[in-house]
Design a protein around this motif. Structure first.
Motif, PDB file in Angstrom:
ATOM      1  N   ASP A 197      -1.264   1.054   7.222  1.00 49.22           N
ATOM      2  CA  ASP A 197      -2.507   1.312   7.993  1.00 49.22           C
ATOM      3  C   ASP A 197      -1.996   1.744   9.487  1.00 49.22           C
ATOM      4  O   ASP A 197      -2.764   2.770  10.338  1.00 49.22           O
TER       5      ASP A 197
ATOM      6  N   LYS B 165       0.911  -1.219   0.123  1.00 45.25           N
ATOM      7  CA  LYS B 165       0.099  -0.067  -0.001  1.00 45.25           C
ATOM      8  C   LYS B 165       0.706   1.288  -0.095  1.00 45.25           C
ATOM      9  O   LYS B 165       1.884   1.601   0.583  1.00 45.25           O
TER      10      LYS B 165
ATOM     11  N   ILE C 101       0.428   5.475   0.490  1.00 46.18           N
ATOM     12  CA  ILE C 101      -0.309   6.595   0.723  1.00 46.18           C
ATOM     13  C   ILE C 101       0.381   8.028   0.571  1.00 46.18           C
ATOM     14  O   ILE C 101       1.531   8.067   0.832  1.00 46.18           O
ATOM     15  N   ARG C 102      -0.446   9.157   0.316  1.00 49.07           N
ATOM     16  CA  ARG C 102      -0.058  10.402   0.421  1.00 49.07           C
ATOM     17  C   ARG C 102      -0.876  11.023   1.560  1.00 49.07           C
ATOM     18  O   ARG C 102      -2.186  11.254   1.315  1.00 49.07           O
ATOM     19  N   ALA C 103      -0.358  11.469   2.754  1.00 49.60           N
ATOM     20  CA  ALA C 103      -1.197  12.010   3.807  1.00 49.60           C
ATOM     21  C   ALA C 103      -0.675  13.460   4.176  1.00 49.60           C
ATOM     22  O   ALA C 103       0.632  13.633   4.058  1.00 49.60           O
ATOM     23  N   THR C 104      -1.776  14.205   4.344  1.00 44.12           N
ATOM     24  CA  THR C 104      -1.566  15.738   4.729  1.00 44.12           C
ATOM     25  C   THR C 104      -1.930  15.776   6.148  1.00 44.12           C
ATOM     26  O   THR C 104      -3.228  15.658   6.474  1.00 44.12           O
TER      27      THR C 104
ATOM     28  N   ASP D  27      -5.758  14.124   6.191  1.00 46.30           N
ATOM     29  CA  ASP D  27      -6.271  13.974   4.681  1.00 46.30           C
ATOM     30  C   ASP D  27      -5.420  12.837   4.078  1.00 46.30           C
ATOM     31  O   ASP D  27      -4.161  13.154   4.206  1.00 46.30           O
ATOM     32  N   TRP D  28      -5.878  12.009   3.490  1.00 39.72           N
ATOM     33  CA  TRP D  28      -5.044  10.972   2.672  1.00 39.72           C
ATOM     34  C   TRP D  28      -5.758  10.437   1.783  1.00 39.72           C
ATOM     35  O   TRP D  28      -7.002  10.322   1.505  1.00 39.72           O
ATOM     36  N   HIS D  29      -4.882   9.813   0.688  1.00 37.33           N
ATOM     37  CA  HIS D  29      -5.456   8.974  -0.508  1.00 37.33           C
ATOM     38  C   HIS D  29      -4.533   8.160  -1.068  1.00 37.33           C
ATOM     39  O   HIS D  29      -3.130   8.253  -0.602  1.00 37.33           O
ATOM     40  N   GLU D  30      -4.806   6.816  -1.357  1.00 36.33           N
ATOM     41  CA  GLU D  30      -3.944   5.857  -1.770  1.00 36.33           C
ATOM     42  C   GLU D  30      -3.410   6.219  -3.203  1.00 36.33           C
ATOM     43  O   GLU D  30      -4.074   6.918  -3.965  1.00 36.33           O
ATOM     44  N   GLU D  31      -2.270   5.799  -3.525  1.00 36.89           N
ATOM     45  CA  GLU D  31      -1.591   5.705  -4.663  1.00 36.89           C
ATOM     46  C   GLU D  31      -1.371   4.418  -5.106  1.00 36.89           C
ATOM     47  O   GLU D  31      -1.129   3.409  -4.426  1.00 36.89           O
TER      48      GLU D  31
END
Length: 94
Positions: A56, A4, A6-9, A75-79
């Motif tokens: 996770d 996995k 992720i890019r998280a702010t 805030d995050w989304h998967e890449e």
């Protein structure tokens, strides 16, 4: 095992409170690779990759953060995973 990325702010009081260093330490204990850096808007950006359960776990840790931080939101989304490996490092500059 699935990978996995992720890019998280991370929002809140997360700069000048050892957040990046604590994130680096936590990620490296978990075996997650990537980087963490301060943003000019006061947030911290984290890009990480590893086994899904490890990523996770780091994402859950980011919602709490370092002992002196006050995280208000993540805030995050998967890449798409790229297969990157190695330690998570601190990047400097926004």
């Amino acid at each position: 095992m699935s990978r996995k990325r992720i890019r998280a702010t991370v929002h809140g009081r997360v700069q000048r409170v050892a957040f990046r260093e604590c994130t680096r330490q936590e990620a490296n204990q978990l075996g997650v690779s990537g980087w963490v850096r301060n943003q000019s808007d006061g947030t911290v950006l984290v890009l990480c990759e590893g086994e899904a359960s490890q990523v996770d776990a780091l994402l859950a840790w980011l919602s709490i953060g370092s002992p002196y931080a006050m995280v208000t939101k993540v805030d995050w989304h998967e890449e798409e995973p790229l297969g990157e490996a190695g330690p998570l490092v601190i990047r400097y500059g926004a």
